[in-house]
Write an enzyme that holds these catalytic residues in place. Structure first.
Site, mmCIF file in Angstrom:
data_model
loop_
_atom_site.group_PDB
_atom_site.id
_atom_site.type_symbol
_atom_site.label_atom_id
_atom_site.label_comp_id
_atom_site.label_asym_id
_atom_site.label_seq_id
_atom_site.Cartn_x
_atom_site.Cartn_y
_atom_site.Cartn_z
ATOM 1 C CG ASP A 25 53.700 42.250 48.047
ATOM 2 O OD1 ASP A 25 54.171 43.195 48.700
ATOM 3 O OD2 ASP A 25 53.622 42.255 46.807
ATOM 4 C CD GLU A 26 58.289 44.560 49.105
ATOM 5 O OE1 GLU A 26 59.245 44.733 48.341
ATOM 6 O OE2 GLU A 26 57.691 45.498 49.678
ATOM 7 C CG ASP A 70 58.026 40.859 45.686
ATOM 8 O OD1 ASP A 70 57.641 42.011 45.941
ATOM 9 O OD2 ASP A 70 57.639 40.206 44.687
#
Lengths: 411, 376
Positions: free
Chosen positions: A105-106, A9
């Site tokens: 974003d992961e 993340d």
């Protein structure tokens, strides 16, 4: 064999990218926020410095400015973030061939079979990944490590994000000790409503849930109840599958309008624009669809009004004007004249366009396709706004504005 | 109302009218079967407002008494219970008697039922039909025509007209056409009609016709077909069948039927069906694309199902004349069309890889099936 799954993340993703891009912002509290004028004035991301002032993601810009008067506000640049996200995905592929982007974003990575090539322990590998991402993009990654996806995700959310190193391990041995004391709402897949129901049943911690007989949960929530119980007990067999984003069930676009639209003539313009967007994306992905749905939300948020309805198309298609005809009919059937805040169009029942059943009556099909091909090529080459319908240039049109945006924010 | 009727005969009639009764109707009285006893016999009526079936059991047939009538009268009985009671009745005979307050006593053997009914006055009027538009043909022929066309009608409501079968009559020739826009069936036949009778744009729901086809089973007589602007009526000796007609304009299908071909293939129908069934074994969810390659001395079908596998088969052909052709189509459409030909040999005319091809029985021009290919 126990799997080794990472969830990577990126800390304050949008804000971190902006800081990496502009070193003068490095020591200032910044937020990435939309334009209040166009109803997108919420905090999309806040850097750790801003968060120290109490600024939270998703609150209104004015609230954040009250908390932190010298806040630097940066306009979002969505294209850049999408590119950075893809770059991270590609970086991840240098560690394993099993990479699943989970959000912008992961990313999930399965290191079961490649760990021995990288490091001695999972924690060392995590350090290596953090370093690689920092060197390449200048942003900090937090990594949750677990034997499956849910544990990796919860390791990241509840532990890695809170410790200095930004790395945390959650495995079945430490599960009872570390995860179970947490409140039930911290469990992956439990929202506010569900947490409330669980608390009313006396289930306040993840541990309580894990020790509740599964039959009780199954009776109340069916398969979802069983899944909750499995998650609480750290059991999850779902694979890290790179393909999970490539096969769509539906293609939809939705827009929140810059002001409330009241006149049918104006709404028709955006409806057509949405249909064109949906059809173009269907063509890009080589799909035709059989079902179209239209969703509308009324202007007044305190009295929710609107609809979400669908209908079958006469023929599977990805031709914008055909979608528009069906969408407009649906809209006229279900709209009773109230002002509209947002509207969306979705095409589903997708099938490969390349293997297409031809029809007896739709002979201009070939003509439509040739037209679409040319339009798509022009847009591909000169940008989405290079070729627009004339109505899109009227006051109601949003196509020009949207051509500069991704997810409702500027590229 | 008070009758004694032979159970077998009565059960057959009840089952026939029950076909028109739907449990999902907006008019509650239509969940029932209307029973009327008059001097001629016992008249049973069932309807879902789209389709109405009326069967008459005469009191006498060939000097044999079918019904012993004690008292005339009428009643509506709930179809759900009535059909089952009649079916499971233990005796050879059924005694039906309307007692007070719309209650019908049904006695058979040692069993006695009391079934609550509804006043027959509540039942909707039958549609009235102008008898001028009328033709006659044999029940068996009409049945065959339905069987050979109705399957091609659309099941999706996207174009409501296409869920029906088009009927037109000109110069005593009846033409029936059905299409779902991916394939088309057309059958013509001579009827007995006055020269003056002609009509076009009569669209009968294919569901009604399929039901009618079943009703006409074993019927050896000539039937009368009457058309009004909104209704179709089919009459046999003891049966009246009404169907609502569909609104809308049926597309002009004459111009899309090809008259010249780039290649004409003749095959043994059954051999072709067998091969296609084998090729369909790999199909999933009923949609299966098969490719056909035709050359003067060679006929090959092949098919690939992603993730499953593939199949290739050479088929013996009787004759192929024309240029080599490679064409892909939905195997289901082809199978249904071939079966509907009801002929030992089929003639298939191709007009190109991306345009419709036509199937017909060899030496017979009153039936054709059109299939639009799949582009691959």
């Amino acid at each position: 064999m126990e799997r080794i799954i990472f969830l990577v993340d990126i800390q304050s993703f949008f804000a971190s990218i902006e800081k990496a891009d502009n070193p003068s912002l490095r020591d200032k509290p910044i937020v990435v926020a939309g334009d209040p004028e166009r109803r997108s004035g919420v905090i999309l991301a806040a850097c750790p410095l801003a968060k120290r002032w109490g600024v939270e993601t998703a609150e209104a810009l004015w609230e954040a400015q009250q908390k932190c008067p010298h806040l630097t506000v940066v306009k979002p640049r969505m294209q850049k973030y999408v590119q950075a996200s893809l770059e991270i995905t590609n970086l991840m592929y240098t560690f394993s061939d099993l990479v699943e982007p989970y959000s912008i974003d992961e990313q999930f990575i399965d290191l079961t079979h490649s760990l021995h090539l990288l490091a001695k322990t999972p924690a060392q590998a995590a350090l290596l990944i953090q370093k690689t991402i920092y060197q390449r993009l200048g942003v900090k990654a937090r990594i949750g490590i677990g034997p499956n996806k849910v544990l990796a995700k919860m390791a990241c959310d509840h532990f890695a994000k809170k410790n200095e190193r930004g790395i945390a391990v959650l495995d079945r041995e430490t599960l009872a000790e570390r995860l179970w004391p947490l409140p039930v709402r911290a469990l992956f897949g439990v929202g506010r409503r569900l947490a409330h129901h669980l608390e009313r049943m006396g289930i306040r911690t993840i541990g309580h849930l894990a020790q509740t007989p599964v039959t009780v949960l199954k009776k109340r929530w069916g398969i979802n109840g069983e899944r909750l119980w499995l998650t609480a007990n750290g059991i999850d067999h779902s694979p890290v599958s790179p393909a999970s984003h490539s096969r769509s069930k539906s293609i939809g676009h939705h827009m929140t309008l810059p002001r409330d639209y009241m006149a049918l003539e104006e709404i028709k313009v955006v409806l057509l624009e949405l249909c064109e967007e949906v059809s173009r994306r269907s063509r890009m992905k080589d799909y035709v669809g059989h079902t179209i749905s239209v969703g509308v939300r009324g202007a007044r948020l305190d009295t929710p009004i609107g609809f979400y309805r669908q209908t079958q198309l006469p023929e599977k298609t990805n031709h914008g004007p055909d979608l528009f005809q069906a969408a407009l009919t649906l809209f006229n059937q279900h709209w009773s004249g109230y002002p509209i805040r947002s509207i969306g169009v979705t095409l589903s029942g997708l099938e490969r366009a390349s293997e297409q059943q031809l029809t007896l009556f739709d002979q201009p099909l070939v003509k439509k396709e040739r037209l679409n091909r040319v339009v798509d090529q022009i847009k591909e080459r000169y940008g989405d706004s290079a070729l627009l319908r004339a109505v899109s240039l009227t006051g109601a049109g949003q196509a020009r504005e949207r051509a500069q945006k991704i997810g409702g924010h500027y590229k | 109302m008070h009758i004694v009727v032979e159970q077998n005969r009565f059960q057959e009639a009840v089952n026939q009218v029950a076909k028109a009764v739907s449990s999902r109707t907006t008019i509650p009285v239509l969940t029932g079967i209307k029973l009327e006893v008059n001097r001629e016999g016992c008249v049973l009526t069932g309807s879902d407002s789209d389709m109405t079936i009326q069967v008459t059991i005469p009191t006498h047939e060939n000097d044999k008494e079918l019904i012993k009538v004690d008292k005339l009268g009428s009643i509506i009985l709930p179809a759900k219970y009535f059909t089952e009671i009649v079916k499971k009745a233990p005796g050879q005979q059924l005694e039906l008697e309307l007692t007070a307050h719309n209650v019908v006593k049904i006695g058979s053997g040692s069993a006695v039922f009391q079934l609550n009914g509804i006043d027959a006055e509540e039942y909707p009027q039958l549609p009235s039909i102008n008898e001028n538009q009328m033709f006659r043909l044999s029940a068996q022929l009409f049945k065959t025509m339905i069987r050979q066309t109705a399957f091609a009608a659309a099941t999706s409501e996207a174009r409501p007209q296409l869920t029906g079968v088009l009927m037109k009559l000109e110069n005593k020739t009846l033409t029936m056409v059905a299409t779902d826009s991916h394939r088309l069936s057309r059958r013509t036949a001579q009827t007995e009609a006055d020269e003056s009778v002609q009509f076009d744009q009569v669209i009968v729901p294919s569901r009604s016709l399929s039901e009618l086809q079943r009703l006409l089973d074993g019927e050896e007589t000539t039937i009368e077909v009457l058309i009004s602007s909104h209704q179709l009526l089919v009459k046999t000796d003891h049966l009246l069948f009404f169907s609502r007609l569909l609104d809308g304009t049926y597309p002009d299908t004459d111009r899309i039927i090809p008259d010249s071909f780039k290649g004409t293939l003749t095959v043994e129908t059954q051999a072709m069906i067998n091969a296609l069934e084998r090729a369909s074994l790999l199909a999933r969810d009923g949609k299966h694309v098969v490719k056909l390659n035709c050359q003067p001395d060679r006929l090959e079908i092949n098919s690939t199902a992603p993730e499953v596998g593939q199949v290739v088969e050479q088929i013996d052909l009787v004759r192929y004349e024309g240029e080599e052709i490679q064409i892909a189509f939905n195997a289901k459409y082809m199978l249904e069309a071939l079966r509907a030909l009801e002929s030992d040999r089929a003639e298939i005319g191709f007009t190109g890889a991306l345009s419709p091809f036509m199937l017909k029985p060899v030496d017979q021009d009153d039936l054709l099936q059109l299939i639009v290919p799949v582009r691959t």
